[in-house]
Design an enzyme around this catalytic site. Sequence first.
Site, PDB file in Angstrom:
ATOM      1  N   ASN A 101     -29.679 -10.172  30.584  1.00 15.87           N
ATOM      2  CA  ASN A 101     -30.697 -10.327  29.721  1.00 15.87           C
ATOM      3  C   ASN A 101     -31.701 -11.026  30.224  1.00 15.87           C
ATOM      4  OD1 ASN A 101     -32.376 -10.706  27.330  1.00 15.87           O
ATOM      5  ND2 ASN A 101     -30.531 -11.070  25.990  1.00 15.87           N
ATOM      6  N   ASP A 138     -31.177 -15.809  25.620  1.00 17.54           N
ATOM      7  CA  ASP A 138     -32.053 -14.787  25.813  1.00 17.54           C
ATOM      8  C   ASP A 138     -32.743 -14.985  26.814  1.00 17.54           C
ATOM      9  OD1 ASP A 138     -33.647 -12.452  25.139  1.00 17.54           O
ATOM     10  OD2 ASP A 138     -33.100 -12.610  22.991  1.00 17.54           O
TER      11      ASP A 138
END
Length: 299
Positions: free
Chosen positions: A170, A216
């Site tokens: 990610n 994230d």
Amino acid sequence: MCRPSRASEQRGRRSPVRQQETPEGEYTPGIEGPAVDASGNLYVVNFQRSGTIGKLAPGALQSELFTSLPADSIGNGIRVDRQGRMYIADFKKHNVWVIAPGETAPRIYFHSDQFNQPNDLAIAADGTLYASDPRFASPSGGQIWRITRGADDKGRGEVMSSTRRLGVTNGIDLSPDGATLYVSESNSRQVWAYRLDGSKLLNPRLVRGFADFEVDGLRTDASGRIYLARLSAGTIAIIAPDGSLEREVPLRGKQPTNLTFGGPDGRTVFVTQKEGRFIEAFRVDRPGREPCLQMPRMC
């Protein structure tokens, strides 16, 4: 919408002042990919509708439409190189787009049917791009791509090899010396470091893992610290290169997706918020890695 005064900005290790930079609802829930150019403009994907890129000029109180991608394309990560070229990862159509300085029309820089769904981008001093390419439906099978510029001005990409099986790749960024690539994995809630050797990811090292809340986007500062968005935790974790957690910055919004450094001195952290669909910011004591590449004098 007021701005924080210089007296209220963070100095040293005092708690940062979080400031909402744009009105709620300006962007879609797919708000992502913040990147700042050398003039201080902030670019974020999915302004008002999917497939667009918004622009927040320095001092502006709201974003404006910068450009739209071709039909069915949806951007995620954005980066800007030293020459002012903008690159956008298009997860829907498996492209990396480029927009030339002073223009708004995107053209395909690199495309591959081997992409899972290009997610986030990191950019090296020489313009090499590294792209995270997760497979969200599977806890493994994620990839990292290395994309370089060919003589024809188009990108040349290859999947990087690794001695470790990658998870749901990610967030992604480089160390200040460009020798290490940091990658966050959504499934494991971990950040990994790899030594770069061309298209090889060597010496995998677990930097830090978290027991809860999905991780994230991430970015590094000029001293090598990692700033990591912890989705649903509502914080940005600041991690030393050795993996120790220096602190967590609580945010106004509770679903930070990504972040970038900007401001006139490179010490403002801009955060995209899925909850509320706005951009917020806070001040830190050191500039980001990328502002130092664009404007070395500030570092």
